[in-house]
Design a protein around this motif. Sequence first.
Motif, PDB file in Angstrom:
ATOM      1  N   GLN A  37      50.936  49.906  50.606  1.00  0.00           N
ATOM      2  CA  GLN A  37      50.531  48.871  51.458  1.00  0.00           C
ATOM      3  C   GLN A  37      49.187  48.250  50.895  1.00  0.00           C
ATOM      4  OE1 GLN A  37      50.097  50.801  55.451  1.00  0.00           O
ATOM      5  NE2 GLN A  37      52.022  49.471  56.166  1.00  0.00           N
ATOM      6  N   ARG A  38      48.402  49.197  50.176  1.00  0.00           N
ATOM      7  CA  ARG A  38      47.200  48.489  49.594  1.00  0.00           C
ATOM      8  C   ARG A  38      47.153  49.153  48.243  1.00  0.00           C
ATOM      9  NH1 ARG A  38      43.977  45.223  51.994  1.00  0.00           N
ATOM     10  NH2 ARG A  38      42.301  45.681  50.521  1.00  0.00           N
ATOM     11  N   VAL A  39      46.693  48.345  47.443  1.00  0.00           N
ATOM     12  CA  VAL A  39      46.307  48.651  45.817  1.00  0.00           C
ATOM     13  C   VAL A  39      44.737  48.536  45.400  1.00  0.00           C
ATOM     14  CG1 VAL A  39      47.142  48.104  43.525  1.00  0.00           C
ATOM     15  CG2 VAL A  39      48.684  48.334  45.369  1.00  0.00           C
ATOM     16  N   ALA A  40      44.263  49.271  44.717  1.00  0.00           N
ATOM     17  CA  ALA A  40      43.043  48.802  43.942  1.00  0.00           C
ATOM     18  C   ALA A  40      42.973  49.018  42.497  1.00  0.00           C
ATOM     19  CB  ALA A  40      42.080  49.643  44.524  1.00  0.00           C
ATOM     20  N   VAL A  41      42.554  47.873  41.726  1.00  0.00           N
ATOM     21  CA  VAL A  41      42.320  48.118  40.237  1.00  0.00           C
ATOM     22  C   VAL A  41      40.901  48.401  40.018  1.00  0.00           C
ATOM     23  CG1 VAL A  41      43.006  46.773  38.214  1.00  0.00           C
ATOM     24  CG2 VAL A  41      44.463  46.514  40.267  1.00  0.00           C
ATOM     25  N   ILE A  42      40.932  49.512  39.152  1.00  0.00           N
ATOM     26  CA  ILE A  42      39.436  49.624  38.822  1.00  0.00           C
ATOM     27  C   ILE A  42      39.662  49.424  37.327  1.00  0.00           C
ATOM     28  CG2 ILE A  42      37.868  51.452  38.232  1.00  0.00           C
ATOM     29  CD1 ILE A  42      38.548  52.553  40.972  1.00  0.00           C
ATOM     30  N   ASP A  43      39.248  48.449  36.589  1.00  0.00           N
ATOM     31  CA  ASP A  43      39.383  47.841  35.009  1.00  0.00           C
ATOM     32  C   ASP A  43      38.012  48.063  34.409  1.00  0.00           C
ATOM     33  OD1 ASP A  43      39.761  46.593  33.016  1.00  0.00           O
ATOM     34  OD2 ASP A  43      40.868  44.951  33.913  1.00  0.00           O
ATOM     35  N   CYS A  44      38.017  49.050  33.613  1.00  0.00           N
ATOM     36  CA  CYS A  44      36.778  49.701  32.976  1.00  0.00           C
ATOM     37  C   CYS A  44      36.925  49.118  31.325  1.00  0.00           C
ATOM     38  CB  CYS A  44      36.573  50.994  33.010  1.00  0.00           C
ATOM     39  SG  CYS A  44      35.696  51.230  34.687  1.00  0.00           S
ATOM     40  N   ASP A  45      38.105  48.506  30.829  1.00  0.00           N
ATOM     41  CA  ASP A  45      37.853  47.893  29.513  1.00  0.00           C
ATOM     42  C   ASP A  45      36.936  46.840  29.454  1.00  0.00           C
ATOM     43  OD1 ASP A  45      40.622  46.830  27.444  1.00  0.00           O
ATOM     44  OD2 ASP A  45      39.011  45.388  27.758  1.00  0.00           O
ATOM     45  N   VAL A  46      36.398  46.656  28.377  1.00  0.00           N
ATOM     46  CA  VAL A  46      35.167  45.928  28.049  1.00  0.00           C
ATOM     47  C   VAL A  46      35.261  44.605  28.327  1.00  0.00           C
ATOM     48  CG1 VAL A  46      35.359  45.294  25.563  1.00  0.00           C
ATOM     49  CG2 VAL A  46      32.932  45.990  26.438  1.00  0.00           C
ATOM     50  N   HIS A  47      36.452  44.070  28.357  1.00  0.00           N
ATOM     51  CA  HIS A  47      36.759  42.545  28.522  1.00  0.00           C
ATOM     52  C   HIS A  47      37.148  42.420  29.895  1.00  0.00           C
ATOM     53  CE1 HIS A  47      37.534  43.276  24.275  1.00  0.00           C
ATOM     54  NE2 HIS A  47      36.779  42.503  23.995  1.00  0.00           N
ATOM     55  N   GLN A  48      36.757  41.286  30.556  1.00  0.00           N
ATOM     56  CA  GLN A  48      36.905  41.170  31.957  1.00  0.00           C
ATOM     57  C   GLN A  48      38.755  41.026  32.349  1.00  0.00           C
ATOM     58  OE1 GLN A  48      38.063  37.880  33.665  1.00  0.00           O
ATOM     59  NE2 GLN A  48      37.437  38.251  35.645  1.00  0.00           N
ATOM     60  N   GLY A  49      39.100  41.493  33.280  1.00  0.00           N
ATOM     61  CA  GLY A  49      40.528  41.190  33.660  1.00  0.00           C
ATOM     62  C   GLY A  49      41.087  40.183  33.923  1.00  0.00           C
ATOM     63  N   ASP A  50      40.945  39.198  33.421  1.00  0.00           N
ATOM     64  CA  ASP A  50      41.410  37.877  33.813  1.00  0.00           C
ATOM     65  C   ASP A  50      42.653  37.657  34.283  1.00  0.00           C
ATOM     66  OD1 ASP A  50      42.138  37.986  31.045  1.00  0.00           O
ATOM     67  OD2 ASP A  50      41.808  35.909  30.618  1.00  0.00           O
ATOM     68  N   GLY A  51      43.649  38.213  33.586  1.00  0.00           N
ATOM     69  CA  GLY A  51      44.965  38.036  33.797  1.00  0.00           C
ATOM     70  C   GLY A  51      45.270  38.791  35.192  1.00  0.00           C
ATOM     71  N   VAL A  66      33.405  51.813  41.559  1.00  0.00           N
ATOM     72  CA  VAL A  66      34.550  52.656  42.182  1.00  0.00           C
ATOM     73  C   VAL A  66      34.036  52.870  43.908  1.00  0.00           C
ATOM     74  CG1 VAL A  66      35.228  54.989  42.202  1.00  0.00           C
ATOM     75  CG2 VAL A  66      34.403  53.613  40.087  1.00  0.00           C
ATOM     76  N   ASP A  67      32.999  52.868  44.122  1.00  0.00           N
ATOM     77  CA  ASP A  67      32.560  52.860  45.641  1.00  0.00           C
ATOM     78  C   ASP A  67      33.300  51.592  46.246  1.00  0.00           C
ATOM     79  OD1 ASP A  67      31.312  55.147  45.198  1.00  0.00           O
ATOM     80  OD2 ASP A  67      29.416  54.344  45.717  1.00  0.00           O
ATOM     81  N   ALA A  68      33.170  50.662  45.769  1.00  0.00           N
ATOM     82  CA  ALA A  68      33.614  49.325  46.334  1.00  0.00           C
ATOM     83  C   ALA A  68      35.150  49.420  46.431  1.00  0.00           C
ATOM     84  CB  ALA A  68      33.157  48.006  45.604  1.00  0.00           C
ATOM     85  N   ALA A  69      35.841  49.636  45.242  1.00  0.00           N
ATOM     86  CA  ALA A  69      37.339  49.942  45.135  1.00  0.00           C
ATOM     87  C   ALA A  69      37.784  50.796  46.117  1.00  0.00           C
ATOM     88  CB  ALA A  69      37.660  50.306  43.712  1.00  0.00           C
ATOM     89  N   LEU A  70      37.322  51.965  46.249  1.00  0.00           N
ATOM     90  CA  LEU A  70      37.894  53.181  47.218  1.00  0.00           C
ATOM     91  C   LEU A  70      37.505  52.662  48.607  1.00  0.00           C
ATOM     92  CD1 LEU A  70      36.915  56.301  45.215  1.00  0.00           C
ATOM     93  CD2 LEU A  70      39.299  55.056  45.384  1.00  0.00           C
ATOM     94  N   GLY A  71      36.532  51.896  48.808  1.00  0.00           N
ATOM     95  CA  GLY A  71      36.174  51.461  49.987  1.00  0.00           C
ATOM     96  C   GLY A  71      37.088  50.625  50.811  1.00  0.00           C
ATOM     97  N   THR A  72      38.034  50.112  50.025  1.00  0.00           N
ATOM     98  CA  THR A  72      39.218  49.200  50.521  1.00  0.00           C
ATOM     99  C   THR A  72      40.343  50.048  51.091  1.00  0.00           C
ATOM    100  OG1 THR A  72      40.271  49.147  48.664  1.00  0.00           O
ATOM    101  CG2 THR A  72      38.488  47.393  49.007  1.00  0.00           C
ATOM    102  N   SER A  73      40.303  51.424  50.912  1.00  0.00           N
ATOM    103  CA  SER A  73      41.150  52.248  51.313  1.00  0.00           C
ATOM    104  C   SER A  73      42.708  52.293  50.696  1.00  0.00           C
ATOM    105  CB  SER A  73      41.628  52.342  52.914  1.00  0.00           C
ATOM    106  OG  SER A  73      40.169  52.784  53.667  1.00  0.00           O
ATOM    107  N   PRO A  74      42.632  52.160  49.694  1.00  0.00           N
ATOM    108  CA  PRO A  74      44.040  51.845  48.855  1.00  0.00           C
ATOM    109  C   PRO A  74      44.813  52.996  48.686  1.00  0.00           C
ATOM    110  CG  PRO A  74      42.116  52.583  47.023  1.00  0.00           C
ATOM    111  CD  PRO A  74      41.528  52.411  48.517  1.00  0.00           C
ATOM    112  N   ASP A  75      46.000  52.747  48.701  1.00  0.00           N
ATOM    113  CA  ASP A  75      47.097  53.861  48.634  1.00  0.00           C
ATOM    114  C   ASP A  75      47.464  54.155  47.366  1.00  0.00           C
ATOM    115  OD1 ASP A  75      48.041  53.776  51.659  1.00  0.00           O
ATOM    116  OD2 ASP A  75      48.782  51.862  50.958  1.00  0.00           O
ATOM    117  N   ILE A  76      47.045  53.471  46.292  1.00  0.00           N
ATOM    118  CA  ILE A  76      46.703  54.024  44.869  1.00  0.00           C
ATOM    119  C   ILE A  76      45.773  53.172  44.219  1.00  0.00           C
ATOM    120  CG2 ILE A  76      48.721  52.253  44.121  1.00  0.00           C
ATOM    121  CD1 ILE A  76      49.665  54.220  42.112  1.00  0.00           C
ATOM    122  N   VAL A  77      45.410  53.799  43.048  1.00  0.00           N
ATOM    123  CA  VAL A  77      44.404  53.179  42.152  1.00  0.00           C
ATOM    124  C   VAL A  77      45.155  52.966  40.582  1.00  0.00           C
ATOM    125  CG1 VAL A  77      42.293  53.366  40.732  1.00  0.00           C
ATOM    126  CG2 VAL A  77      42.299  53.658  43.247  1.00  0.00           C
TER     127      VAL A  77
END
Length: 296
Positions: free
Chosen positions: A147-161, A213-224
Amino acid sequence: MRLPIVHHPDYDAKTVADDHRFPMRKYALVAGLLREAGHDFILPGYASADELQLAHDEAYVTAILTQTLDAKAARKIGFEITPAIARRSSASVAGTILAARHALEQGAAVNLAGGSHHAGPEGGAGFCVFNDVGVAGKLLLDERSVQRVAVIDCDVHQGDGTALIFRYDPRVFTASLHCEQNWPRDKPPSDLDIGLPKEAGDAAYLSALEDLVDAALGTSPDIVFYNAGVDPHEEDRLGLLSLSDDGLKARDTYVARACRSAGVPVCGVLGGGYARDALAVARRHTFLVEAFGTPD
């Protein structure tokens, strides 16, 4: 329980030369290193056109799959769109879908490709053809596996797409930790963007990572979905940050432990890495598998 690791031989598109700016050989090399370490792989298939169209324009998907993309659009991607590139790009998406399904079952899984976060709804860019996380996230949501997804993107380039694909989807929280002065020049906003200055090293990076990471997990995702690009490394040609091997290891370990502690399944994807030594890049990508495969 062994960490599920997804790999397809087609991840290494042989039509891309060894001296290309994108070190295509790293996919075969990282698989070889992990195989030597005793790991087994799960073989994905290829994403269907219908699956790819969950995140991309139908005409663009057709042009890639039939190798009829115009030259200007191909230059923006950075590859000649050969059958090998089409197969590689489709297999990479299928690999992230498969790894995500295994993560939901077992708590964590890794696709030894993926992280193609510059591909947006209208097309690809920056060596990214199809956005595997975009497709996999949309698919899991549409079929109600999550129902909820979080994306933690640690590539050095911003995840624009990725930001553009999920811009209007309240079910998805996108978070990007990147070098602010780096490409892409135009950075459509993620739900959370943390842009670090050039030459930022381990301490500053890991401090910012905790907030992300705290912000992303704070959204209560079902998968990261975790993009573990190794291009923040100090030896990377395109990175502009100054992380050490130990810094990258600490990053991957922190994400793995935080997700495990929160009880959130995590699907890891490789992301970028552009050092001249493809074997060194491959070794850094193994840090992700080490982090996810090692219990606390």
